[in-house]
Design an enzyme around this catalytic site. Sequence first.
Site, short mmCIF file in Angstrom:
data_model
loop_
_atom_site.label_atom_id
_atom_site.label_comp_id
_atom_site.label_asym_id
_atom_site.label_seq_id
_atom_site.Cartn_x
_atom_site.Cartn_y
_atom_site.Cartn_z
N ASN A 1 -16.10 -16.31 30.07
CA ASN A 1 -14.71 -15.90 29.87
C ASN A 1 -14.13 -15.46 31.20
O ASN A 1 -14.11 -16.23 32.15
CB ASN A 1 -14.63 -14.80 28.81
CG ASN A 1 -13.24 -14.69 28.19
OD1 ASN A 1 -12.64 -15.71 27.84
ND2 ASN A 1 -12.74 -13.48 28.02
N ASP B 1 -6.08 -7.86 28.42
CA ASP B 1 -6.59 -9.20 28.71
C ASP B 1 -6.76 -9.33 30.22
O ASP B 1 -7.31 -8.45 30.85
CB ASP B 1 -5.64 -10.25 28.12
CG ASP B 1 -6.32 -11.58 27.82
OD1 ASP B 1 -7.29 -11.92 28.51
OD2 ASP B 1 -5.89 -12.28 26.90
#
Length: 368
Positions: A171, A272
């Site tokens: 990620n 995020d």
Amino acid sequence: RRKARSGEVLRRFVILGMLCCASAGAVSPVSHAPVLRAGEGAADAKPERSSVGSADGSKDALRLRGGGDAVQLEAKIELTCENLLGEAPMWHDGEQKLYWLDINGKKLWSYSPSTSEMRNWDLPEVAGSFAFREAGGFLMGFVSGLSWYDPETGAVEKVCSYEEGLNTRPNDGKCDRQGNFVIGSYNNNHRQDQKNIAGLWRLAKHDLSLSEILDYRFRCSNTIAFDGPGTTMYFCDTPTKQIFKFDYAPDRPLSNKQLFTEMSAEDAGGPDGATVDSEGGVWVAQAGNWKVVRYRASDGAVDYEVKLPLNNPTSCSIGGKDMDTLFITTARHRLSDQERKEQPGAGQLWSLKLPNGIKGLPEPRLAA
């Protein structure tokens, strides 16, 4: 006589009011945060309502912890690109281009603000992040592992496997200031099983060995970013809404974990992607919460806020000719057809000019 007396009373009332305003600094009990248009500085901004609303239609400024208002900045669509899950934007100072991923669309994108040239390349598989390589090309965080990638030829050369046997994928990832690549994982089933099985790793530039640098596991890595000196690293496990900072050294695991800031329980979504500016401010996209915010390095309080007409900003990067443009990637992969109609800006690339001389830091490249 009555008219003269009334006029004198009115004159005294006006003078008294002027004196009261002057002594109070002419600040009203309730103030609204200024909106900065592109190219304006905070000192020049005039108080007004933002034209970009939040999820519930509210246009009030976010209150800072400890008092005060976050300065409201206004973004615009920079490029219509219809990404499903735009992510991982990074500015290449040599090429003067922004690169980013459409994770679910399996594409690598590039965009030159000065020429408006846009390109994209089909990827052979899903990639969660990437790094610029000093030797040219990219290191890609593919599902199958970390690999060299040449977009012009499509050539892929595997460097190493990644968390084999786990239901995870690469990620968020960034190079540290010394040219090593730090990358975290994503539990593909974390919304259902809520298991902490994902790890944080560093690919060493000198021998391309992969080592784990965090002493606990988590669900979804994000906000990986380094301060200017490269001695502090920011990190979060998105579902926790908490961003931590660690002491960082390129030859040791992370240490001295400290809570930097956290979103409130009332906030939707979670932190995020992130980037750090020249003043040490940490810009974070709040996925699911309709905004990007900047946290002060000194106390973790929000001092700038970018409200967006879409619920899922995903990450941000600072670039442009003068290194003063904040680029914001966004997503639409979880929106219904009706929500996509209501949020046409979702999936597009957004941008805004940073105020008050704030600039970005050069993006390090993998020194391998």
